[in-house]
Structure formats: C-alpha cells, structure tokens
Design a protein around this motif. Structure first.
Motif, PDB file in Angstrom:
ATOM      1  N   ASP A 143      24.177  46.493  -9.833  1.00  0.00           N
ATOM      2  CA  ASP A 143      25.566  46.744  -9.430  1.00  0.00           C
ATOM      3  C   ASP A 143      26.445  45.620  -9.978  1.00  0.00           C
ATOM      4  N   ALA A 185      29.264  44.670  -9.403  1.00  0.00           N
ATOM      5  CA  ALA A 185      30.113  43.984  -8.423  1.00  0.00           C
ATOM      6  C   ALA A 185      29.491  42.653  -8.004  1.00  0.00           C
ATOM      7  N   ALA A 238      29.902  39.934 -10.744  1.00  0.00           N
ATOM      8  CA  ALA A 238      31.352  39.695 -10.813  1.00  0.00           C
ATOM      9  C   ALA A 238      31.792  38.837  -9.629  1.00  0.00           C
ATOM     10  N   ASP A 294      31.780  50.925 -16.180  1.00  0.00           N
ATOM     11  CA  ASP A 294      31.821  50.378 -14.815  1.00  0.00           C
ATOM     12  C   ASP A 294      31.813  48.846 -14.825  1.00  0.00           C
ATOM     13  N   GLN A 340      35.266  47.834 -15.669  1.00  0.00           N
ATOM     14  CA  GLN A 340      36.128  48.021 -14.492  1.00  0.00           C
ATOM     15  C   GLN A 340      36.071  46.779 -13.591  1.00  0.00           C
ATOM     16  N   HIS A 341      34.862  46.268 -13.373  1.00  0.00           N
ATOM     17  CA  HIS A 341      34.733  45.097 -12.499  1.00  0.00           C
ATOM     18  C   HIS A 341      35.349  43.850 -13.094  1.00  0.00           C
ATOM     19  N   ASP A 345      39.033  44.196 -12.532  1.00  0.00           N
ATOM     20  CA  ASP A 345      39.413  44.117 -11.120  1.00  0.00           C
ATOM     21  C   ASP A 345      39.132  42.767 -10.490  1.00  0.00           C
ATOM     22  N   THR A 346      38.718  41.759 -11.292  1.00  0.00           N
ATOM     23  CA  THR A 346      38.366  40.455 -10.710  1.00  0.00           C
ATOM     24  C   THR A 346      39.500  39.907  -9.842  1.00  0.00           C
TER      25      THR A 346
END
Lengths: 425, 425
Positions: B126, B128, B131, B313, B316-317, B320-321
């Motif tokens: 994942d 996320a 990140a 994906d 995207q992370h 979006d940090t």
C-alpha cells in the motif's frame, strides 16, 4: 567414519534445515519472549545473521508484534570504531541510543538478542574501550536496564552462527560445513531439533521446577566447592535467597526464557561471604577477547588476587569496572550430564559454555534471587547481600571431578555434586 | 562478441576491482562529504552493501572522522514492516530516530546515503505507508531536514549495487556477472574508474561552473519545453533564481557533492507559473514501486490532471503528500551527451536516471536556488516562488528530440536545447 561434506552437500543440508530454523525462530518469539499481541520487539542481530533474523521478524509479526525494531551490528565496523575512536567517546552512550532502549522499555517491548560472534573479533583491542562502553550502556540506559533487571521487560538471549565463530568451534572443517555443523549443534543443545520445540521447553521447565523446589527447601547457609585443579571455595548464601532457573517471570506474571539454551539453576550469593580460591574450567570469551586458565582468590567476598595464562589485562578491566565488580553476583549449578556438555562441543560462547559447567559471575546480582528483591531498591538489595554493579561476567568452574556440599546453618554438610554431577543422578 | 562470464571469472574480476572500490569510498568521504578532522559521519547502507560500507567506514576514519554511525537497513525487514504494521504507525517517527538524526545534525555530522535497492522490493505494498513514513521523516526530524536543506549539514547520496537491483538492470546475466557489471557501470558513470577520482571531480566541477555562469547571466523569465511525445510546457523562473549544480556549499563555505554522480544544472522554478502538459521519458522507481508512461497537466503551477500506464496509485500518493506536493520544486537540465546516457544503461534508480535526462521534481524546492534564500524562512521562500513541501520526487522528461527555449522578460527566445542536447554542443 565421518567424511567431510562437500559445499554442495552443505547447501542441500542447510536448505533441508529451513523448516527447523523457522520452528526455532518461533520458539524464541513465543517461548523465549512470550510475545503478546501488539507488543513491540527489539531484535539485536549481526549482519551475518540476516537470514535467521528475518525469520525471527516474520515469526514476531505472525505472533502479532506491534512493531519490530532490528538493531543490526557488524563486528568489522565495531572493530574499526574501537580502533580509531578515543576511549573518552565510549564513556557516554549517544543520546539516541539511550532514547531507543529506554523508550522501547517504557513501551513494554521485549528484547531479543541474537548471540554469535567471532570470539577473536576484537583481539588486540584496548579492553578499556569495550569495558567503558559496557559500563556506560548498563548505567546510562536506566529504564532499559532496570526494565530487564526488575522484571518489567521480557528479554531473551539465543544464538545463531556467524562464520568466525563456526571456524573457531570447528577449525578442521570447511566454512560451509562448519556453519552447518554449528547450526545443528545449536538446534540440538537448544532443544529445538524436534518437531515441537515449544512443548520440549515446557517439559524441560518442569524438571527445573523440581530442582529449584529441592534447593529452596534446604535453606543452605553456604556452598563449599572442591576440585583437584586447586579450587577450594566457600560461597555464602543470603538469608531469603531464592534458587532460580528455567522460565523467568515478569512482575505481571508473564513466563519467559531469558536464555535459550539454559541448563542452570542459580542464585545470587552473599556479596560479603566468599572465601578461598577458584580455578577456571573453560576459557572465557569476553568482548571478542579470550581469557585462558585463570584463577581468583577471594577474601570477605572480594577478589584479592588473580592470574591468567592469557588475557590477564582483559580480566583486570572487568575487575576494575566499579567498586562492586570484584564481588560475585551469581553462582550457578549445572550437572555435566546436560546436552551441551554431552555434545562435546566447546562453543567459546558464554551462553553455551556457562550451561555446560557450574559457574560463578562477577558483578551484578539478581533481584529475583532474593525474597521480595524485585520490590527493593539497589541499596536495599546490597544491604541484603545481593551485589549491584555495572557488569556481569560469567566464568566456568565446573571441572569433571568437582564436588559441592551444601552447608546448613547448623554445620550439616549435604553432598550436592559428586564428580561434576548432581549427587542423586 | 561478449561472452558470458563464469562465476569464477566474476570472482576474480571483483577481486581485481578491490583497489578501485577503495578509491571510490575515499571519493565519497573526501569529495562527496568533504569530511573534516573530528567530524561525525552517519552512513546509511543496506545489509547487502556491507562490504562496501565497511570500506567507507575505514576511509572515513582514515580521513579523521570523530565517529561513524552506520544506519543499516534491510529491504526484506522493511517489506515485512510495511506488510504487517498498520498505516497509523508510519505517521510518527519513533522518538529515538528523531533524536538520532537531529542530535547528529546538531553535532555537525555529515550524512552519507548509499543508494541501491531492488526497484521492485516493495511491489504490491500500500503506497500510503511509505508515503506516510517519508512525510513523517521530512517533517518530524526538523534539525536534520533543515540542516541539510539550509546548508548547515553536508550530505551525499552515492550508490553501491545490491542483487535485486543488478538483476533488474542486467536481466539476462548471471547474478555474479550482473553485480560485477553494475559495479563497473557505477564506477564509470560516477567518474570513479580512473586512478585519481578526486581530481576527476575537480575537473568535472569546473565545467559546471561555466554552464551555471552562462545560465545565471541570462536571467530568463521562463523555459519552454517541447517534444514530439506531446510535451508542451512552460515553466516560470523566479526573480533572483540561481542555477546550481556540481559542488554545493554549506553556509560555512565547505564545498561538497550532494550527488555522485551528478550531471545536472538545476534551479527551483516559480511555484505559481507552470502551465501545459509534460510526459515522462523514463520509468520512475519510487519507494520500491515502478511508475511507467505517466504525464501531468499543469495550470497556474499546479498538477490538475495526470495519468500513468502503471503505478497511477503510487503517483496519487505522491501528489497527495501535502498541499504543495502538486507543485514543482526543481527543474534540471542535462544533455543527452553525458556518461550516464551514453552508457546506454537504464539504472531504474533516480540518482542515475535523473542524470541521464532533463527532469522536473514535484515537491520541495531549494533555498540555495534563490538569491538570499538560505537566510529566509519557509514562508518567505514560498512568497518568492520557491515551493516547500514534505516530499521531493524527481521525474525524467528529457526525450531524445526535446527542444528547450529560454524566454526573456522581453519575449526573446534563446534556444537552450536542440534534440536533447545543449544548443552549442
């Protein structure tokens, strides 16, 4: 006849051992550390032990570890530190290392140490440096040290081979075969060579319970050690002393195994009443340096003279650690009928060799070896005879012909050991 | 014809490279970190890089290091952490890790990172979690982060092979040959394959000085990028922007090389003036995951749309940090006539691939790329157009037919790049 193995045979044999290594990893996590759901684990391992360390990390996560911190170390880097960095540096533990150990201790972490290093790795290094570092670590990481000493944190020392160690134990074998043989020996003497090591350790622990009950019921006032090598030593027992061994217990009742393997029952003797002379039965590997054929003379609990055929300077640094490092913190009884002694392997590693032979330890004693000890401060422990020091160094004294008597307050002598084994064996 | 090497030939070839590896280690310590007598060094290295890391430690001590802290990491353990530990955990850096980095930064340590990992090591994780960890590390280790960003601490990223990486770069070779070939490639493109790498880097730096002087004299208001792959992007330049590259300088005047190799001249563009579309020229390996064939559309400095054939994906992370991770912090110019591009090797590693191709970076910009920037706070930097973010992710856009014009305030267009190389080459 035992033919040497080819490297390919060793590779195949090691691959076949893979499942057993995972069982051993689980033993360390589940019995050694009794790891609980969500608990943190700090694993200390050498770079050379990476493969096995990864198995332990996986076993820990599968047992529900909250997070595993791996503290890698490397003997080669450590040796360069000790060669190049001045003594003064080693007297202070870097603030972040204190924070690491103390914050993990406070969070209730379990501490698992993978023992295993070349006994000669630090040969020729000024022993004052590792001695200073050990002392700093033991006095400056207060929550960590006390967490383990006073039963708040679970800890476990177990072993995994590294090449320099395997070469020392099996000097005539190829590197690959020495590593394989050392693994086999470790699994065997650690009672982790069967299909269910965790049950094997429950059985093992039941026999500890029996021996401890007997010794604790006797209420000996002293032990008297005699061997043909010249040993003639009397070691006083404290009022309220407790013989311990096998599983330990935290203050919240978690049962765990601080040493895997372990064969010893032990207590902390009276720090003021040790008299006579004692000779080593095995060489001692300390901070990567070997000490051979050494002896101590005790008076009133204190070492007043000593000698060694090799490594006397290392011994001197151990004795000079602090004002209590010349007194005993432990005396341990181990029959010569144990798997380690029976294996015939000299491991050059205290974790194993101390479990092959009766031993004593200079330095700090154990609060759990005195009735009410875990609730006492250090001064009170000292007042009750339990030594407190920044060091703890085991040394082996159990020669094959050693006899030991338990001496009661009224002077009655009960034979405990005859020719190196329990009198009733 | 290039015959495959046998494992024995690889062993002999690696042994023959030993002296060169020591010269490379010295280059990293003496030029990369410009290490001074008594200075601390923190070395971050993978377990797999142990042999080379030990050479670096020795080179550091021989250069007079006060103490070397080695921060070992292991991709296999890291992957287990990311698999088993919940996301929440990664949002906070453990207190001891903050203390380690911050206390070393405060003590004036140099930070040396040995790059090199399997680009697929974290496949399927994942995104996320890595990140969150990266963001936490960049926002919570304040003295460490600011020490490097604001020229108080020296830092250097350089590479050493690990097997998973070598396999990706040379998929058709044996493990031993892939490792050997990757070492040879790294030494070559890092200009560390000759008898005196330290002098080679002084010569290399002189050509940077020329290019930087030219660009800084032009005072462009914007750059305009066009390529047949669809790229048509205008990137605004800040008033007072500075083109940097080659050696960096700390506030106390120490000259060091933050990246080895480095071929780029770079600046931080205006965070509010980036418009158009840009397509990737190379895959991006980020936190052990690959992103392929991606593009961004910018409006008013911000990514307003994006796409990727693989790894959207992960992208995207990155975006979006935080609130500024959709803006640019860097634009860098690299001719296709550099040793890295000429080597024909795709390294799947930003340190190399970014030096093979013009690139941009999402996220934080560089205070030293603005006149007076190192004395400004973050808010002032932002007000002057230099982006500030918890992330910094380079991505490659320099296609072989890329043309770039420098646009002056009066609208004059000066060709800078023609077909992927400097217009005057």
């Amino acid at each position: 006849m035992n033919l040497p193995m080819t490297d390919e045979e060793c590779r195949v044999a090691m691959a076949a051992l893979s499942g057993q290594l995972d069982l051993y990893a689980k033993l360390l996590v589940n019995k050694g550390c009794a790891l609980k759901e969500g608990q943190e684990l700090m694993l200390t391992a050498s770079l050379e032990q990476a493969d096995f360390a990864r198995r332990v990390v996986r076993a820990a996560y599968e047992a529900g570890a909250g997070h595993v911190t791996v503290n890698w170390y490397d003997d080669a880097v450590e040796r360069m530190d000790l060669e190049y960095v001045p003594l003064e540096w080693f007297k202070t533990v870097p603030s972040w290392e204190v924070e690491q150990r103390d914050s993990l201790a406070e969070a209730g972490a379990a501490f698992l140490f993978l023992d295993g290093s070349d006994p000669d790795a630090m040969k020729g290094i000024d022993p004052a440096k590792p001695a200073a570092r050990r002392k700093a670590m033991n006095t400056q990481c207060v929550k960590y040290r006390d967490g383990m000493d006073f039963g708040r944190n679970v800890w476990c020392i177990a072993a995994a081979p590294v090449l320099g160690w395997a070469r020392q134990v099996f000097p005539k074998l190829s590197d690959a075969e020495a590593m394989y043989r050392l693994w086999v020996a470790i699994l065997s003497v650690s009672r982790a060579d069967g299909g269910d090591p965790e049950s094997a350790w429950e059985t093992h622990n039941a026999s500890f319970e029996q021996t401890k009950r007997y010794l604790n019921d006797q209420r000996f006032d002293a032990l008297h050690y005699v061997s043909s090598n010249g040993t003639d030593l009397t070691v006083g027992m404290n009022e309220g002393h407790i013989w311990d061994g096998g599983a330990a217990r935290t203050v919240d009742g978690t049962s765990y195994f601080p040493n895997i393997p372990t064969e010893e029952v032990f207590t902390s003797p009276d720090r003021m009443r040790v008299d006579g002379i004692v000779h080593s039965a095995l060489p001692l590997s300390n901070s990567g340096q070997l000490i051979k054929d050494f002896w101590f003379r005790f008076e009133g609990g204190q070492v007043v003279d000593f000698g060694a055929a090799e490594g006397a300077d290392v011994l001197q640094h151990i004795l000079d650690t602090d004002e209590n490092s010349r007194r005993l913190g432990e005396c341990a009884l181990i029959s010569k009928n144990t798997p380690i002694r029976q294996s015939g392997v000299l491991f050059y590693d205290t974790l194993f060799d101390e479990n092959a032979s009766c031993h004593l330890a200079l330095g700090t004693g154990f609060p759990e070896c005195l009735a009410g000890g875990v609730d006492m401060g250090k001064d009170t422990l000292m007042a009750h005879g339990v030594n407190q020091s920044a060091t703890h160094v085991d040394f082996m004294i159990g020669s094959d012909d050693m006899n030991i008597w338990g001496i009661s307050k009224d002077g009655t002598e009960t034979p405990l050991f005859v020719n190196g084994q329990w009198a009733w064996e």
